[in-house]
Scaffold this motif. Structure first.
Motif, short mmCIF file in Angstrom:
data_model
loop_
_atom_site.label_atom_id
_atom_site.label_comp_id
_atom_site.label_asym_id
_atom_site.label_seq_id
_atom_site.Cartn_x
_atom_site.Cartn_y
_atom_site.Cartn_z
N ASN A 426 1.06 -1.18 -0.06
CA ASN A 426 -0.01 -0.07 0.05
C ASN A 426 0.79 1.28 0.11
N ASN A 427 0.66 2.25 -0.87
CA ASN A 427 1.41 3.45 -1.03
C ASN A 427 0.68 4.59 -0.31
N TYR A 428 1.48 5.32 0.60
CA TYR A 428 1.02 6.45 1.16
C TYR A 428 1.94 7.50 0.71
N ASN A 440 11.26 9.81 6.71
CA ASN A 440 11.15 8.57 7.39
C ASN A 440 9.68 8.23 7.91
N TRP A 441 9.13 7.12 7.18
CA TRP A 441 7.59 6.47 7.55
C TRP A 441 7.76 5.51 8.71
N ASN A 442 6.55 5.47 9.40
CA ASN A 442 6.40 4.65 10.54
C ASN A 442 5.23 4.09 10.67
N ALA A 450 5.95 -3.17 7.41
CA ALA A 450 7.12 -2.69 7.26
C ALA A 450 7.02 -1.81 6.08
N PHE A 451 7.74 -0.76 6.23
CA PHE A 451 7.92 0.47 5.06
C PHE A 451 9.05 0.36 4.44
N ASN A 454 11.89 6.27 1.07
CA ASN A 454 12.30 7.38 2.06
C ASN A 454 12.14 8.62 1.24
N SER A 455 11.15 8.61 0.25
CA SER A 455 10.80 9.83 -0.47
C SER A 455 9.40 10.38 0.06
N LEU A 456 8.70 11.20 -0.75
CA LEU A 456 7.41 11.60 -0.49
C LEU A 456 6.26 10.61 -0.54
N THR A 457 6.82 9.21 -1.06
CA THR A 457 5.85 8.14 -1.03
C THR A 457 6.68 6.96 -0.57
N GLY A 458 5.81 6.39 0.74
CA GLY A 458 6.41 5.32 1.48
C GLY A 458 5.32 4.05 1.07
N THR A 459 5.99 2.96 0.83
CA THR A 459 5.29 1.78 0.61
C THR A 459 5.24 0.93 1.85
#
Length: 845
Positions: A426-428, A440-442, A450-451, A454-459
């Protein structure tokens, strides 16, 4: 004097035959002073400040001393003297130097050559040939005097001098080794050594011919320079020497220098520079571009690996090692106010480093591995220039250092799915914030998945071992650390049914309700729905954590879908079900309709419709045995069976057998089994008759080993001539009118050496009556004959009558009772005590 002229002439005579294609990096530089430069010095092992001395002519020429402060690139004149040509020069340090040469001129400087003070080491001097000082106080000077040769030594910087003893000839070159040890070479070919600072000299080797120079690498390794390309080497401190001619065409070697223990160089006239890379064992031309014009006199290597050679016509040669600038940084991304450790990784052993750091403090550095502070954000260049002597190299890295500011603003709340299934990706997304170089996605809890990115889109890759509520947040990151976290996005993670495999399916037989559809495994909390040809059957089963069985199903293609809440999964594979029919009617087998009961026959049949194999039936069952191979059956007929048998076949599949074929009728005829009758104990090289049953219409084939057929082949009776004593055998094969062929067991025959009276000697042995019915009378008319045993054998070889110990000398007749024997042929055998054996054919009627 004559030697000097010979050297000059030799330079003209050398041809270009010595040109070698192994080019090296010697740089030829003209000093700007047209003098014969006889010696060169770079004091202290450094490679920037050096001195050279020489002469305008090789006899009574003007002298000169020149100096360089940039490694030989440019030179300036320090001193010149009329008819005071310099032959030797020695600088133990940058200030103190000594020179000597023609007109008995010798002088010392203590201010780096600015001024010179003459000295008089010896008297009656023709010219000084060489000067060697091991330090500012201790040294020697060699000379040719008007009456011979001389060596003079001092221990106080030339304030006083003393004359050495033991010098064997005019010394043309000298060197200091270590401690108090010096070496010199003479015009007579002697190598001499002094171990007391030059006070006395001892010859350690006589090479013969002219020697011009000598140098040592350490206490043990040294080389002396000779004429005609000859050199003389020692590896044990001068105890033994080895001669070697390393070049041809009459070159004169003058000097040697070591870059390392393995890399040693030789310089000579005309313009020869040779190199050995194995400590002096083999040599190669290191200056193949030579014009063979200037004469070369001295060579040296400084501590930092730069080589120098001086020669005539003001020429100077330099060989600098290659350097390549390379470096790394400990961290290329830092926060403003942070430091970076730079590490030199240059090759070629540079001796100096010049760094430039745009935006850094300091902005420049000469340290090998500097540490630099960057106070302000930005992207900055770094460069490094390294040098070693005249060699230099620069590496520039643009935009190497990235200096960041802290992130102070939180990104927007992540956007994306809030209801997700396990195992899904799933992309956020979020929006950018100032100073962030990554994001940093959490996800919380971490067991939700798990993500990556490290860009404006996290998977987010969702877990399938956990389900429940979760939250997602994001923060901007710079070299200064992680900035404020965004507002959280709440969501729910649902279990995603695992995709298990269906069993592959199959057929069901007439009368059966169908074929079972099975799933290899299942999950608790999941509902599994059965589909036929893509349409739901309405049948569902709850997962048990084990295999599921949907029961028998009729013809079709079946699939299963698992559902847990909003998450579904198609199970792997499909189950194909079909109805299997019984095999069709089998056709009559084909094959021979007649056989012998000692043979086998092969029969074939076609595979009926829907059959996968054939089933064969033999009646009666004990008529033989049936073995199968594909669509064929082989019947091995039983020897005990004769008569008519039938063979039938039926098709089979997983549902059973089909309709049996009509039988094939097979007549099984008996095979003959002939038995041989005749004598089993025979005499060597005698005839014997053998018979078998005479059956009407049969033909017979006889075989013999140990003898040969005389007559009767093809009939039921044959005559055999047995050969030499030993074992023999006879057999017969019979083919009857049914064309069945059989062989009886071979009969073994003992072939013996029979001696004594021949059977045809009627005057010695009489047997009567013959044929006999009740008794046989045996009469022997032979003086002294004694019989150990009398035996009567049937045609099958069985002993039927036996009697022992007949003394024919006292009673020449004996009677055997035969009324109990069946009619037929018999063999009478008499074994005499003298070793002879007698035979007679007897017929009982």
């Amino acid at each position: 004097m004559r030697t000097k002229l010979a050297i000059t002439l030799l330079a003209i005579l050398i041809s270009s035959n010595f040109l070698n294609t192994k080019a090296q990096s010697w740089e030829k530089i003209n000093t700007g002073f047209n003098y014969i430069l006889m010696g060169i010095e770079f004091p202290g092992g450094q490679s920037q400040i050096g001195f050279a001395g020489g002469e305008s002519l090789t006899y009574m020429g003007d002298g000169i001393v020149i100096k360089t402060t940039n490694g030989g690139t440019t030179w300036t004149q320090l001193w010149t003297g009329s008819q005071q040509g310099i032959e030797g020069i020695s600088f133990p340090d940058l200030n103190t130097g000594y020179i000597g040469g023609w007109s008995g001129y010798f002088a010392k400087t203590t201010n780096g050559g600015t001024s010179w003070t003459p000295q008089s080491p010896g008297s009656d001097i023709y010219y000084y040939t060489d000067v060697v000082f091991k330090d500012t106080d201790h040294g020697i000077v060699t000379a040719q005097t008007n009456s011979g040769a001389g060596v003079y030594y001092t221990g106080n910087g030339g304030t006083t001098w003393a004359t050495a003893t033991g010098v064997s000839g005019v010394p043309y070159g000298a060197c200091h080794v270590t401690g108090s040890t010096y070496y010199l070479v003479t015009n007579g070919g002697d190598i001499q050594r002094s171990t007391n600072d030059g006070a006395s000299w001892t010859t350690v080797y006589s090479a013969g011919g002219l020697l011009l120079g000598i140098d040592f690498f350490n206490d043990n390794i040294g080389i002396a320079a000779g004429e005609d390309g000859w050199i003389y080497k020692t590896y044990d401190g001068g105890t033994t020497w080895q001669s070697q001619q390393i070049a041809f065409g009459q070159p004169l070697w003058h000097d040697f220098a070591w870059e390392t223990q393995n890399n040693v160089y030789a310089a000579g006239t005309p313009e020869f520079i040779y190199k050995s890379s194995d400590g002096g064992t083999t040599w190669n031309d290191d200056y193949p571009q030579s014009t063979y014009d200037p004469a070369l006199y001295e060579i040296l290597f400084t501590a930092d690996g730069i080589g120098y050679v001086c020669g005539s016509q003001g020429w100077f040669y330099r060989k600098a090692p290659q350097v390549t600038a390379q470096f790394t940084s400990g961290n290329a991304n830092i926060c403003a106010g942070g430091t970076v450790q730079f590490t030199d990784q240059s090759t070629g052993s540079p001796t100096s480093w010049n760094w430039t750091f745009a935006g850094g403090t300091p902005s420049t550095s000469t340290l090998q591995n500097p540490i630099v502070t960057y106070q302000n954000p930005g992207v900055f260049d770094v460069s490094l220039t390294v040098t070693r002597g005249p060699a230099s190299s620069t590496q520039s890295n643009p935009d190497m250092i990235h200096v960041d500011s802290p992130v102070t603003i939180a990104p927007t709340q992540p956007a994306g799915s809030s209801e997700i299934c396990g195992l899904s990706t799933n992309n956020y997304t979020t929006t950018s914030v100032a100073n962030a170089i990554s994001y940093n996605w959490n996800v919380n809890p971490s067991s939700a998945g798990a993500f990556t990115g490290n860009s404006l889109t996290g998977t987010l890759t969702a877990s399938n071992t956990w389900s429940g509520a979760f939250t997602i947040k994001v923060a901007g990151v710079s070299a200064c650390g992680t900035g404020p976290w965004s507002a959280t996005l709440a969501g729910n993670l649902h279990f995603q049914p695992n995709a298990y495999f269906l069993f592959s399916g199959g057929g069901y037989c007439p009368g059966e309700s169908g074929y079972d559809v099975k799933l290899e495994d299942s999950d608790l909390g999941v509902t599994y729905e059965l589909f036929r040809d893509g349409i739901s059957t309405g049948t569902t089963l709850a997962g048990t954590g084990n295999e599921l069985n949907f029961g028998p199903q009729v013809t079709g293609s079946y699939t299963i879908v698992g559902t847990a809440g909003q998450c579904t999964a198609n199970m792997n594979g499909s189950c194909i079900i079909y109805q299997q029919n019984l095999p069709g009617s089998a056709s009559v087998p084909t094959g021979p309709g007649e056989a012998c009961n000692n043979s086998s026959g092969t029969y074939s049949a076609t595979l009926p419709v829907d059959a996968t194999s054939l089933s064969w039936s033999l009646n009666p069952a004990d008529a033989g045995t049936v073995s199968l191979s594909n669509l064929q059956a082989t019947v091995s007929w039983s020897p005990s069976f004769t008569g008519v048998a039938s063979l039938s076949v039926a098709g089979e599949n997983e549902c059973g057998a089909g309709i049996t074929s009509a039988p094939l009728s097979i007549t099984v005829n008996p095979a003959p089994y002939p038995v041989v009758s005749g004598s089993l104990n025979v005499c060597a090289n005698e005839n014997e008759d053998y018979t078998t049953s005479n059956n009407t219409g049969s033909t017979y084939t006889w075989g013999v080993s140990g003898g040969s057929l005389v007559s009767g082949q093809g009939t039921d009776e044959v005559t055999v001539l047995w050969g030499n004593a030993g074992a023999g055998s006879i057999y017969v094969t019979e083919t009857n009118t049914d064309q069945c062929t059989g062989s009886g067991q071979a009969t073994t025959v003992a072939i013996q050496v029979c001696t004594g009276l021949p059977e045809t000697d009627n005057n010695s042995l009489f047997v009567y009556p013959n044929p006999a019915k009740e008794r046989i009378c045996i009469i022997m008319n032979q003086v002294g004959a004694e019989c150990r045993e009398i035996s009567l054998y049937s045609s099958s070889g069985k002993k039927v009558v036996s009697q022992s110990n007949w003394n024919a000398a006292t009673d020449n007749m004996i009677i055997l009772d035969v009324n109990h024997l069946t009619p037929g042929y018999y063999t009478l055998r008499l074994e005499m005590k003298n070793g002879s054996i007698l035979h007679r054919k007897v017929m009982i009627s």
